[in-house]
Design a protein around this motif. Structure first.
Motif, PDB file in Angstrom:
ATOM      1  N   GLU A 194       0.824  -1.202   0.000  1.00 28.39           N
ATOM      2  CA  GLU A 194       0.000   0.000   0.000  1.00 28.39           C
ATOM      3  C   GLU A 194       0.864   1.260   0.000  1.00 28.39           C
ATOM      4  OE1 GLU A 194      -3.804  -1.869   2.502  1.00 28.39           O
ATOM      5  OE2 GLU A 194      -2.663  -0.179   3.327  1.00 28.39           O
ATOM      6  N   GLY A 195       0.217   2.381  -0.363  1.00 30.46           N
ATOM      7  CA  GLY A 195       0.865   3.684  -0.240  1.00 30.46           C
ATOM      8  C   GLY A 195       1.804   4.065  -1.359  1.00 30.46           C
ATOM      9  N   LEU A 212      -6.492  -0.965  -8.396  1.00 29.10           N
ATOM     10  CA  LEU A 212      -5.393  -0.205  -7.794  1.00 29.10           C
ATOM     11  C   LEU A 212      -5.841   0.476  -6.504  1.00 29.10           C
ATOM     12  CD1 LEU A 212      -3.800   1.432 -10.976  1.00 29.10           C
ATOM     13  CD2 LEU A 212      -2.848  -0.426  -9.593  1.00 29.10           C
ATOM     14  N   GLN A 213      -7.097   0.920  -6.477  1.00 31.43           N
ATOM     15  CA  GLN A 213      -7.609   1.599  -5.290  1.00 31.43           C
ATOM     16  C   GLN A 213      -7.627   0.688  -4.062  1.00 31.43           C
ATOM     17  OE1 GLN A 213      -9.137   4.963  -4.446  1.00 31.43           O
ATOM     18  NE2 GLN A 213      -7.419   5.169  -5.858  1.00 31.43           N
ATOM     19  N   PHE A 221      -2.799   8.692 -10.386  1.00 33.65           N
ATOM     20  CA  PHE A 221      -3.054   9.545 -11.544  1.00 33.65           C
ATOM     21  C   PHE A 221      -3.719   8.723 -12.647  1.00 33.65           C
ATOM     22  CE2 PHE A 221      -0.246  12.196  -9.265  1.00 33.65           C
ATOM     23  CZ  PHE A 221      -0.254  13.474  -9.811  1.00 33.65           C
ATOM     24  N   ILE A 222      -4.709   9.326 -13.309  1.00 33.09           N
ATOM     25  CA  ILE A 222      -5.395   8.674 -14.424  1.00 33.09           C
ATOM     26  C   ILE A 222      -5.441   9.652 -15.593  1.00 33.09           C
ATOM     27  CG2 ILE A 222      -7.486   7.512 -15.219  1.00 33.09           C
ATOM     28  CD1 ILE A 222      -8.262   7.172 -12.241  1.00 33.09           C
ATOM     29  N   ASP A 239     -13.291  11.843  -9.560  1.00 33.67           N
ATOM     30  CA  ASP A 239     -12.592  13.110  -9.343  1.00 33.67           C
ATOM     31  C   ASP A 239     -12.611  13.540  -7.884  1.00 33.67           C
ATOM     32  OD1 ASP A 239     -15.388  13.416  -9.670  1.00 33.67           O
ATOM     33  OD2 ASP A 239     -15.158  15.563 -10.024  1.00 33.67           O
ATOM     34  N   LYS A 240     -13.397  12.846  -7.065  1.00 36.79           N
ATOM     35  CA  LYS A 240     -13.493  13.195  -5.644  1.00 36.79           C
ATOM     36  C   LYS A 240     -12.826  12.158  -4.741  1.00 36.79           C
ATOM     37  CE  LYS A 240     -17.792  15.850  -6.139  1.00 36.79           C
ATOM     38  NZ  LYS A 240     -17.831  15.792  -7.600  1.00 36.79           N
ATOM     39  N   LYS A 241     -12.278  11.115  -5.330  1.00 35.99           N
ATOM     40  CA  LYS A 241     -11.634  10.082  -4.520  1.00 35.99           C
ATOM     41  C   LYS A 241     -10.308  10.606  -3.963  1.00 35.99           C
ATOM     42  CE  LYS A 241     -13.580   6.043  -6.889  1.00 35.99           C
ATOM     43  NZ  LYS A 241     -14.255   5.446  -5.718  1.00 35.99           N
ATOM     44  N   PRO A 242     -10.014  10.335  -2.697  1.00 34.46           N
ATOM     45  CA  PRO A 242      -8.758  10.808  -2.091  1.00 34.46           C
ATOM     46  C   PRO A 242      -7.535  10.288  -2.846  1.00 34.46           C
ATOM     47  CG  PRO A 242     -10.266   9.978  -0.415  1.00 34.46           C
ATOM     48  CD  PRO A 242     -10.853   9.593  -1.734  1.00 34.46           C
ATOM     49  N   GLY A 243      -6.635  11.200  -3.138  1.00 41.02           N
ATOM     50  CA  GLY A 243      -5.385  10.812  -3.790  1.00 41.02           C
ATOM     51  C   GLY A 243      -5.463  10.640  -5.289  1.00 41.02           C
TER      52      GLY A 243
END
Length: 273
Positions: A194-195, A212-213, A221-222, A239-243
């Motif tokens: 993770e991370g 991946l999440q 990045f996408i 677009d609102k997902k953390p990271g």
């Protein structure tokens, strides 16, 4: 001959002293204090304190206002602190930085018989070089005219989602749900833990990105070029997902703007374009 050697040594010493002065001028008094505390924690093998110095106090991970211009990675490698070496690499410390004597961290690890540390640095070097060469090959082909610019017809046509499939205007599949198991395996390879920082080029059904999440990437990045897919991503809340950072545009245009480095890159655009 002896006189020449003395002159060369004196010149190198003067150059090193000048570099140290410039480094100290580059850092504020607070920066120097933080850097010195970071180096002390590295030498002591205190991973917790090293993390605190970098993540909480924002000490420079590549701090080199030290004797001989050595960085935290040099000191960690010299002492054989593998966990700290791994952490510094995760924090984007270049594996191949040289000190004032043009000595790398890997050389110090090898000299002091820290084989695991040396192997880890070599592996990081191989990984970095493979990514660099792969991207360089892509751009070399583009400059030679071998790379076809993404099909404007494809980018302008209407796409639609139908029963876990992404279809083009001719009802030909751009991506299908059966590819899901493949993406599970790809994600395992890209994210051994993770991370990490990852990049995916081409969202499609979001199969690889969903996998991946699950590994809780630090930065995800996408790059997506098609407006319908981009709109679909926003509807799903990507677009609102953390990271998560979505770059809307062709990868040929987006990649040169990236300053971020990545632990894993997935490239699966429609038709390879």
């Amino acid at each position: 001959m002896a006189d020449d050697e003395s002159v060369n040594k004196r010149q190198k010493l003067e150059e090193s002293q000048q570099e140290n002065i410039e480094q100290e001028e580059r850092y504020t008094a607070d920066d120097l204090k933080l850097g010195e505390e970071l180096v002390a924690a590295v030498k002591a093998g205190d991973l917790g304190q090293v993390k605190a110095m970098i993540e909480e106090k924002e000490a420079d991970v590549c701090f080199n206002a030290t004797e001989r211009g050595r960085t935290p990675l040099h000191f960690a490698s010299e002492a054989g602190h593998l966990s700290i070496v791994e952490y510094l690499l995760e924090q984007r410390h270049p594996y191949n930085m040289l000190d004032d004597d043009e000595v790398s961290a890997g050389e110090l690890a090898l000299k002091n018989k820290h084989q695991q540390v040396y192997d880890r640095l070599v592996a990081e070097g191989v990984r970095s070089e493979l990514v660099i060469r792969a991207m360089a090959a892509v751009f070399d082909k583009a400059e030679e005219g071998e790379m076809v610019v993404p099909n404007e017809d494809y980018l302008n046509q209407k796409l639609h989602y139908d029963d876990n499939k992404l279809m083009d205007a001719n009802n030909d599949a751009v991506m299908m749900g059966w590819e899901g198991p493949l993406m599970v395996e790809h994600a395992k390879v890209m994210c051994p833990k993770e991370g990490l920082d990852v990049l995916n080029v081409g969202f499609g059904l979001g199969l690889i990105d969903s996998e991946l999440q699950k590994y809780k990437p630090k930065n995800h990045f996408i790059i997506e070029a098609h407006p319908d897919v981009y709109a679909h991503m926003k509807e799903l809340g990507w677009d609102k997902k953390p990271g998560v950072t979505i770059l809307f545009g062709r990868w040929q245009d987006m990649v040169p703007t990236l300053t971020q480095s990545f632990d894993g890159i997935f490239f699966d655009t429609y038709g390879g374009k």
